[in-house]
Design a protein around this motif. Structure first.
Motif, short mmCIF file in Angstrom:
data_model
loop_
_atom_site.label_atom_id
_atom_site.label_comp_id
_atom_site.label_asym_id
_atom_site.label_seq_id
_atom_site.Cartn_x
_atom_site.Cartn_y
_atom_site.Cartn_z
N SER A 119 37.63 15.29 30.88
CA SER A 119 38.06 15.48 32.25
C SER A 119 37.95 17.22 32.42
CB SER A 119 39.39 15.24 32.26
OG SER A 119 40.28 15.85 31.64
N ILE A 120 37.55 17.43 33.76
CA ILE A 120 37.50 18.83 34.24
C ILE A 120 38.66 19.15 35.15
CG2 ILE A 120 36.04 20.35 35.57
CD1 ILE A 120 33.69 18.69 34.96
N LYS A 121 39.42 20.31 34.88
CA LYS A 121 40.26 20.56 35.76
C LYS A 121 39.85 21.46 36.69
CE LYS A 121 44.05 21.04 31.87
NZ LYS A 121 45.18 22.22 31.50
N LEU A 122 40.10 20.86 38.03
CA LEU A 122 39.60 21.56 39.03
C LEU A 122 40.76 22.12 39.82
CD1 LEU A 122 37.22 21.49 41.26
CD2 LEU A 122 38.22 19.44 42.10
N PRO A 123 40.29 23.54 40.12
CA PRO A 123 41.31 24.16 41.08
C PRO A 123 41.15 24.06 42.51
CG PRO A 123 39.59 25.76 40.05
CD PRO A 123 39.35 24.47 39.55
N VAL A 124 42.24 23.66 42.90
CA VAL A 124 41.91 23.47 44.52
C VAL A 124 43.13 24.37 45.23
CG1 VAL A 124 42.40 21.71 46.37
CG2 VAL A 124 41.43 21.20 44.09
N ARG A 125 42.79 24.98 46.43
CA ARG A 125 43.69 25.82 47.23
C ARG A 125 43.94 25.18 48.39
NH1 ARG A 125 44.16 32.42 47.55
NH2 ARG A 125 45.40 31.67 45.58
N VAL A 126 45.31 25.09 49.02
CA VAL A 126 45.44 24.37 50.23
C VAL A 126 46.30 25.66 51.16
CG1 VAL A 126 46.81 22.77 51.44
CG2 VAL A 126 46.07 22.25 49.30
N LEU A 127 45.73 25.77 52.17
CA LEU A 127 46.37 26.90 53.07
C LEU A 127 46.91 26.11 54.27
CD1 LEU A 127 44.86 30.41 54.03
CD2 LEU A 127 45.89 28.80 55.71
N THR A 128 47.94 26.30 54.53
CA THR A 128 48.51 25.45 55.72
C THR A 128 49.11 26.62 56.92
OG1 THR A 128 49.88 23.82 56.89
CG2 THR A 128 50.76 24.75 54.82
N HIS A 129 48.63 26.55 57.90
CA HIS A 129 49.25 27.71 58.99
C HIS A 129 49.21 27.01 60.45
CE1 HIS A 129 49.41 32.25 59.89
NE2 HIS A 129 50.44 31.56 60.46
N ASN A 130 50.46 27.10 61.17
CA ASN A 130 50.73 26.86 62.54
C ASN A 130 50.39 28.12 63.21
OD1 ASN A 130 51.78 26.87 64.96
ND2 ASN A 130 53.27 25.13 64.39
N ILE A 131 49.10 28.17 63.77
CA ILE A 131 48.61 29.32 64.42
C ILE A 131 48.72 29.51 65.84
CG2 ILE A 131 46.57 29.18 62.95
CD1 ILE A 131 45.17 28.37 65.60
N ARG A 132 49.84 28.75 66.50
CA ARG A 132 50.19 28.87 67.69
C ARG A 132 49.33 28.71 68.83
NH1 ARG A 132 53.72 28.33 72.14
NH2 ARG A 132 53.98 30.06 73.34
N TYR A 133 49.39 27.78 69.72
CA TYR A 133 48.63 27.36 70.39
C TYR A 133 48.05 28.68 71.44
CZ TYR A 133 51.63 26.50 74.45
OH TYR A 133 52.37 26.47 75.47
N ALA A 134 46.85 28.49 72.21
CA ALA A 134 46.55 29.60 73.08
C ALA A 134 47.12 29.34 74.38
CB ALA A 134 45.09 29.63 72.97
N THR A 135 48.38 29.85 74.47
CA THR A 135 49.07 29.66 75.68
C THR A 135 48.46 30.77 76.87
OG1 THR A 135 51.17 29.59 76.82
CG2 THR A 135 50.79 31.16 74.87
N SER A 136 48.68 30.38 78.17
CA SER A 136 48.35 31.35 79.28
C SER A 136 49.47 31.92 79.64
CB SER A 136 47.67 30.56 80.43
OG SER A 136 48.40 29.44 80.58
N SER A 137 50.55 31.65 79.13
CA SER A 137 52.07 32.33 79.33
C SER A 137 52.78 32.71 77.97
CB SER A 137 53.07 31.31 80.24
OG SER A 137 52.19 30.75 81.32
N PRO A 138 52.24 33.68 77.51
CA PRO A 138 52.73 34.24 76.03
C PRO A 138 54.13 34.18 76.10
CG PRO A 138 50.85 35.33 76.73
CD PRO A 138 51.21 34.60 77.87
N PHE A 139 55.18 34.23 75.11
CA PHE A 139 56.30 34.46 75.05
C PHE A 139 56.65 36.02 74.84
CE2 PHE A 139 57.30 30.45 72.49
CZ PHE A 139 57.85 29.66 73.62
N LYS A 140 57.77 36.57 75.19
CA LYS A 140 58.05 38.06 74.88
C LYS A 140 57.45 38.18 73.20
CE LYS A 140 61.65 41.60 75.30
NZ LYS A 140 63.10 41.90 75.78
#
Length: 290
Positions: free
Chosen positions: A3-24
């Protein structure tokens, strides 16, 4: 064959949707997107098997991200593509929860979007959900190591506690179906996303009946970065919290062999003072083997 040990990276990020009315405290997407692209490129640079799992992605943001990831690439370098659809119509409308990967590294064996509702085959919402919610599912084969990975990315409802619980039950059912019946050759399974659920709340508690929180698999002294994943933009009336996760199927479950080797929560603000998102990215390193 060994068997081959396979390195896997998982990056998860909520990027905030591109709103037309940004929060403060929130900058427009045009001012945030390069900060996020720099993060993705840097964190994926030395692991071609990286999966980038994002939430709150509108179609124009997805186009910007893919164009940015593939810009100025060396000839022959692995290109980035995505699976996933807009949740509102199953095409391009509404938020995506895409899984971004390199097809020169992974063979896409199957993918689908499931709506987290009582009618999972079509755009819909149920119970007390405030918004339509989805899970993006991909089965990926790694031809070099012969591993098969089940990758899932979701964003659970921010208001409905019942809908979060029911969504968690749907997701665990999907994982069992894929591992036991549809693709029994799977060697590693992960679920990434913004669960809108802290560790003592309904969705997290349901999901961790059969999945392991990558955070818990690494000793506290060996984790990198922050603990909190939702920060807001600095003016919200809610406490910061850990609601973004990568969960994994335990080794031995349905014959899988995956081990968590690293865990990090990245900063979302540096010396320039600009918050790239109201969430921080979570990165998990795995080793998967046949």
């Amino acid at each position: 064959m060994s068997s081959i040990k396979l390195p896997v990276r998982v990056l998860t990020h909520n990027i905030r949707y591109a709103t037309s009315s940004p929060f403060k405290g929130e900058r427009p997407w045009a001012e945030r997107k390069q900060l996020l692209l720099n993060e993705f490129k840097y964190e994926a640079r030395h692991c071609e098997e990286t999966f980038i799992c994002l939430q709150e992605v509108l179609h124009n943001q997805l186009e910007d991200i893919l164009a940015g990831l593939n810009q100025d690439m060396e000839p022959g370098a692995p290109k980035w593509v995505h699976i996933g659809v807009g949740r509102d119509d199953g095409d391009k409308a509404g938020e995506y929860s895409p899984i971004i990967y390199r097809p020169s590294v992974w063979d896409l064996l199957y993918w689908e979007t499931v709506w987290l509702s009582e009618t999972p085959e079509r755009p819909s919402k149920s119970w007390d959900a405030a918004s339509i919610r989805i899970v993006t599912i991909g089965v990926f084969g790694h031809p070099v190591s012969r591993n098969v990975v089940l990758a899932m990315n979701t964003h659970l409802d921010n208001q409905g506690s019942q809908s979060r619980l029911e969504a968690a039950r749907i997701i665990t059912g999907i994982i069992s179906e894929y591992n036991q019946r549809r693709f029994p050759e799977i060697t590693g399974t992960f679920l990434a996303g913004d669960f809108n659920s802290e560790y003592n709340q309904e969705a997290y508690q349901e999901l961790t009946k059969s999945l392991l929180d990558a955070y818990e698999q690494i000793e506290s002294s060996k984790r990198y970065g922050n603990h909190i994943t939702w920060t807001g933009f600095g003016y919200e009336d809610e406490p910061a919290s850990r609601i973004d996760y990568v969960l994994v199927r335990p080794t031995g479950a349905d014959g899988q062999k995956s081990t968590v080797t690293g865990y990090a929560v990245l900063a979302n603000r540096f010396d320039d003072g600009v918050l790239s998102s109201d969430h921080r990215a979570v990165i998990v390193d795995l080793t998967v083997q046949t």
